[in-house]
Design a protein around this motif. Structure first.
Motif, PDB file in Angstrom:
ATOM      1  N   LEU A  25       0.827  -1.204   0.000  1.00 57.65           N
ATOM      2  CA  LEU A  25       0.000   0.000   0.000  1.00 57.65           C
ATOM      3  C   LEU A  25       0.863   1.256   0.000  1.00 57.65           C
ATOM      4  CD1 LEU A  25      -2.728  -1.073   2.590  1.00 57.65           C
ATOM      5  CD2 LEU A  25      -2.991  -0.893   0.112  1.00 57.65           C
ATOM      6  N   LEU A  26       1.978   1.218   0.726  1.00 58.14           N
ATOM      7  CA  LEU A  26       2.852   2.387   0.827  1.00 58.14           C
ATOM      8  C   LEU A  26       3.463   2.741  -0.518  1.00 58.14           C
ATOM      9  CD1 LEU A  26       4.206   4.451   2.736  1.00 58.14           C
ATOM     10  CD2 LEU A  26       6.039   2.789   3.072  1.00 58.14           C
ATOM     11  N   PHE A  27       3.916   1.721  -1.253  1.00 56.38           N
ATOM     12  CA  PHE A  27       4.545   1.948  -2.552  1.00 56.38           C
ATOM     13  C   PHE A  27       3.561   1.830  -3.715  1.00 56.38           C
ATOM     14  CE2 PHE A  27       8.109   0.654   0.163  1.00 56.38           C
ATOM     15  CZ  PHE A  27       8.983   1.704  -0.074  1.00 56.38           C
ATOM     16  N   LYS A  28       2.289   1.605  -3.396  1.00 61.51           N
ATOM     17  CA  LYS A  28       1.214   1.581  -4.380  1.00 61.51           C
ATOM     18  C   LYS A  28       1.450   0.569  -5.498  1.00 61.51           C
ATOM     19  CE  LYS A  28       0.113   6.460  -3.556  1.00 61.51           C
ATOM     20  NZ  LYS A  28      -0.060   7.802  -4.159  1.00 61.51           N
ATOM     21  N   VAL A  29       1.890  -0.625  -5.114  1.00 69.21           N
ATOM     22  CA  VAL A  29       2.099  -1.680  -6.109  1.00 69.21           C
ATOM     23  C   VAL A  29       0.932  -2.659  -6.149  1.00 69.21           C
ATOM     24  CG1 VAL A  29       4.609  -1.530  -6.079  1.00 69.21           C
ATOM     25  CG2 VAL A  29       3.450  -3.005  -4.434  1.00 69.21           C
ATOM     26  N   GLU A  30       0.144  -2.693  -5.077  1.00 68.90           N
ATOM     27  CA  GLU A  30      -1.051  -3.531  -5.047  1.00 68.90           C
ATOM     28  C   GLU A  30      -2.170  -2.787  -4.334  1.00 68.90           C
ATOM     29  OE1 GLU A  30       1.225  -7.893  -4.875  1.00 68.90           O
ATOM     30  OE2 GLU A  30      -0.291  -7.373  -3.385  1.00 68.90           O
ATOM     31  N   GLN A  31      -3.376  -2.972  -4.841  1.00 70.80           N
ATOM     32  CA  GLN A  31      -4.551  -2.364  -4.226  1.00 70.80           C
ATOM     33  C   GLN A  31      -5.319  -3.455  -3.489  1.00 70.80           C
ATOM     34  OE1 GLN A  31      -6.547  -0.596  -7.561  1.00 70.80           O
ATOM     35  NE2 GLN A  31      -5.190   1.190  -7.634  1.00 70.80           N
ATOM     36  N   LEU A  32      -5.385  -3.311  -2.179  1.00 72.41           N
ATOM     37  CA  LEU A  32      -5.994  -4.348  -1.352  1.00 72.41           C
ATOM     38  C   LEU A  32      -7.405  -3.956  -0.937  1.00 72.41           C
ATOM     39  CD1 LEU A  32      -2.979  -5.159   0.988  1.00 72.41           C
ATOM     40  CD2 LEU A  32      -3.545  -6.150  -1.225  1.00 72.41           C
ATOM     41  N   SER A  33      -8.306  -4.901  -1.039  1.00 70.45           N
ATOM     42  CA  SER A  33      -9.669  -4.669  -0.576  1.00 70.45           C
ATOM     43  C   SER A  33      -9.718  -4.809   0.942  1.00 70.45           C
ATOM     44  CB  SER A  33     -10.622  -5.683  -1.217  1.00 70.45           C
ATOM     45  OG  SER A  33     -10.292  -7.009  -0.803  1.00 70.45           O
ATOM     46  N   TRP A  34     -10.804  -4.293   1.536  1.00 76.78           N
ATOM     47  CA  TRP A  34     -10.979  -4.427   2.977  1.00 76.78           C
ATOM     48  C   TRP A  34     -11.062  -5.899   3.365  1.00 76.78           C
ATOM     49  CZ3 TRP A  34      -9.995  -0.856   6.399  1.00 76.78           C
ATOM     50  CH2 TRP A  34     -10.098   0.487   6.039  1.00 76.78           C
ATOM     51  N   SER A  35     -11.657  -6.707   2.504  1.00 78.09           N
ATOM     52  CA  SER A  35     -11.764  -8.136   2.779  1.00 78.09           C
ATOM     53  C   SER A  35     -10.389  -8.788   2.843  1.00 78.09           C
ATOM     54  CB  SER A  35     -12.614  -8.811   1.696  1.00 78.09           C
ATOM     55  OG  SER A  35     -12.716 -10.195   1.921  1.00 78.09           O
ATOM     56  N   ARG A  36      -9.476  -8.421   1.926  1.00 77.27           N
ATOM     57  CA  ARG A  36      -8.129  -8.989   1.932  1.00 77.27           C
ATOM     58  C   ARG A  36      -7.372  -8.537   3.183  1.00 77.27           C
ATOM     59  NH1 ARG A  36      -4.721 -10.521  -2.015  1.00 77.27           N
ATOM     60  NH2 ARG A  36      -6.538 -11.708  -2.705  1.00 77.27           N
ATOM     61  N   MET A  37      -7.546  -7.290   3.590  1.00 77.14           N
ATOM     62  CA  MET A  37      -6.860  -6.800   4.783  1.00 77.14           C
ATOM     63  C   MET A  37      -7.368  -7.504   6.043  1.00 77.14           C
ATOM     64  SD  MET A  37      -6.164  -2.731   4.153  1.00 77.14           S
ATOM     65  CE  MET A  37      -7.775  -2.273   3.493  1.00 77.14           C
ATOM     66  N   LEU A  38      -8.667  -7.767   6.091  1.00 76.40           N
ATOM     67  CA  LEU A  38      -9.217  -8.499   7.231  1.00 76.40           C
ATOM     68  C   LEU A  38      -8.713  -9.942   7.245  1.00 76.40           C
ATOM     69  CD1 LEU A  38     -12.909  -7.197   7.306  1.00 76.40           C
ATOM     70  CD2 LEU A  38     -11.088  -6.705   8.950  1.00 76.40           C
ATOM     71  N   ALA A  39      -8.620 -10.551   6.070  1.00 75.17           N
ATOM     72  CA  ALA A  39      -8.101 -11.917   5.974  1.00 75.17           C
ATOM     73  C   ALA A  39      -6.647 -11.967   6.440  1.00 75.17           C
ATOM     74  CB  ALA A  39      -8.216 -12.428   4.542  1.00 75.17           C
ATOM     75  N   THR A  40      -5.879 -10.950   6.069  1.00 70.22           N
ATOM     76  CA  THR A  40      -4.483 -10.869   6.507  1.00 70.22           C
ATOM     77  C   THR A  40      -4.390 -10.752   8.020  1.00 70.22           C
ATOM     78  OG1 THR A  40      -3.830  -9.802   4.429  1.00 70.22           O
ATOM     79  CG2 THR A  40      -2.338  -9.556   6.297  1.00 70.22           C
ATOM     80  N   THR A  41      -5.277  -9.944   8.606  1.00 73.18           N
ATOM     81  CA  THR A  41      -5.300  -9.784  10.064  1.00 73.18           C
ATOM     82  C   THR A  41      -5.606 -11.106  10.759  1.00 73.18           C
ATOM     83  OG1 THR A  41      -6.062  -7.489   9.809  1.00 73.18           O
ATOM     84  CG2 THR A  41      -6.351  -8.516  11.972  1.00 73.18           C
ATOM     85  N   VAL A  42      -6.542 -11.854  10.210  1.00 73.76           N
ATOM     86  CA  VAL A  42      -6.911 -13.150  10.785  1.00 73.76           C
ATOM     87  C   VAL A  42      -5.729 -14.120  10.728  1.00 73.76           C
ATOM     88  CG1 VAL A  42      -8.366 -15.192  10.463  1.00 73.76           C
ATOM     89  CG2 VAL A  42      -9.373 -12.910  10.331  1.00 73.76           C
ATOM     90  N   VAL A  43      -5.044 -14.155   9.588  1.00 68.91           N
ATOM     91  CA  VAL A  43      -3.907 -15.063   9.420  1.00 68.91           C
ATOM     92  C   VAL A  43      -2.781 -14.707  10.393  1.00 68.91           C
ATOM     93  CG1 VAL A  43      -2.076 -15.793   7.848  1.00 68.91           C
ATOM     94  CG2 VAL A  43      -4.429 -15.641   7.030  1.00 68.91           C
TER      95      VAL A  43
END
Length: 220
Positions: A25-43
Motif C-alpha cells: 500500500l505504501l509503494f502503491k504496487v497492489e490495491q488491497l480490498s478491505w476483505s483482503r486486509m481483514l483476511a491478513t489480520t486473521v492469518v
C-alpha cells in the motif's frame, strides 16, 4: 538465530503478511480490498497464537533487543522480496529468476563470510550437520523459493505472503511428538491461519505489476 529476539521476534516473523500488505500500500504496487486486509489480520493473529503457544515461555522471556532488530530487518526484507519478485516473474520464468537470485546471494554471502570468519575449524561442519544442511538447501531454500516465484506469477504478493504463516503451523504439527503440552489456543490459531488463507481467495484485490508495465518502464 544467534541473537534471540524473544516475544518481539516471534511477533515480527508472524507479521510478515501484514508488513507485506503495508509496503504494498505504501509503494502503491497492489490495491488491497478491505476483505483482503481483514483476511491478513486473521492469518497474522492465528500465526501469533501458534508461534507463541509452541515456542514456550523460556524462549519468549530470553529475548534481546539485538535479536528483535535482526528479526525486524529479516521480516521487512522478506516482504520486500515478495513484492519485487512479483515484478520480476511478471516477465521472466520463476525458475531462472530463483537461480539468479541464489547465485548472486551465494556469492555475496561467501564474500561476507570469508571477510568476517577466518578460514579454519569454524568452516568445518560436523557430519551430523550434513543432513539438516542438505534439507535446508534443497527443500527449505531452493524448492520453497521456486514455489514462491510460481505463486507470485499467479497471485498477488500479499496473498503469497499469507502462505508463510503455514510454517509455524507445520512446525507445531511436527513437534507434537516431542512437546509435552500445547495450549488449546495454539490449535485455534491453526484454524485461524487456514480460514484466513481460504478467505483471501474470495477477496478482490488488484496488482499494478504486469509484464506490459515492465516494458513501459524500460522504454522510459
Amino acid at each position: 538465530m544467534a541473537h534471540k529476539g524473544g516475544l518481539p521476534s516471534i511477533c515480527l516473523h508472524a507479521a510478515v503478511p501484514a508488513i507485506t500488505a503495508i509496503l504494498a500500500l505504501l509503494f502503491k504496487v497492489e490495491q488491497l480490498s478491505w476483505s483482503r486486509m481483514l483476511a491478513t489480520t486473521v492469518v497474522v493473529a492465528g500465526a501469533l497464537m501458534v508461534s507463541i503457544g509452541s515456542t514456550g515461555a523460556s524462549a519468549i522471556d530470553g529475548g534481546t533487543s539485538t535479536g528483535a532488530m535482526y528479526s525486524l530487518g529479516s521480516s521487512i526484507a522478506q516482504a520486500g522480496y515478495l513484492l519485487l519478485l512479483k515484478r520480476i516473474v511478471a516477465r521472466y520464468p520463476p525458475l531462472s529468476t530463483t537461480a539468479w537470485a541464489f547465485l548472486v546471494s551465494s556469492l555475496w554471502t561467501t564474500v561476507v563470510a570469508a571477510t568476517a570468519v577466518p578460514f579454519g575449524k569454524q568452516w568445518m561442519l560436523p557430519r551430523k550437520a550434513t543432513g539438516p544442511l542438505a534439507y535446508w538447501a534443497l527443500i527449505g531454500s531452493c524448492c520453497v523459493y521456486v514455489l514462491y516465484g510460481i505463486a507470485c506469477k499467479a497471485m498477488l504478493s500479499t496473498q503469497v505472503a499469507l502462505y508463510g504463516s503455514l510454517i509455524p503451523v507445520a512446525g507445531l504439527l511436527f513437534a507434537l511428538r516431542i512437546i509435552d503440552y500445547v495450549p488449546v489456543w495454539s490449535f485455534a490459531g491453526v484454524l485461524l491461519v487456514v480460514s484466513g488463507i481460504a478467505w483471501s481467495f474470495g477477496s478482490r484485490s488488484t496488482s499494478k505489476v504486469t509484464a506490459m508495465s515492465l516494458e513501459k518502464d524500460e522504454e522510459a
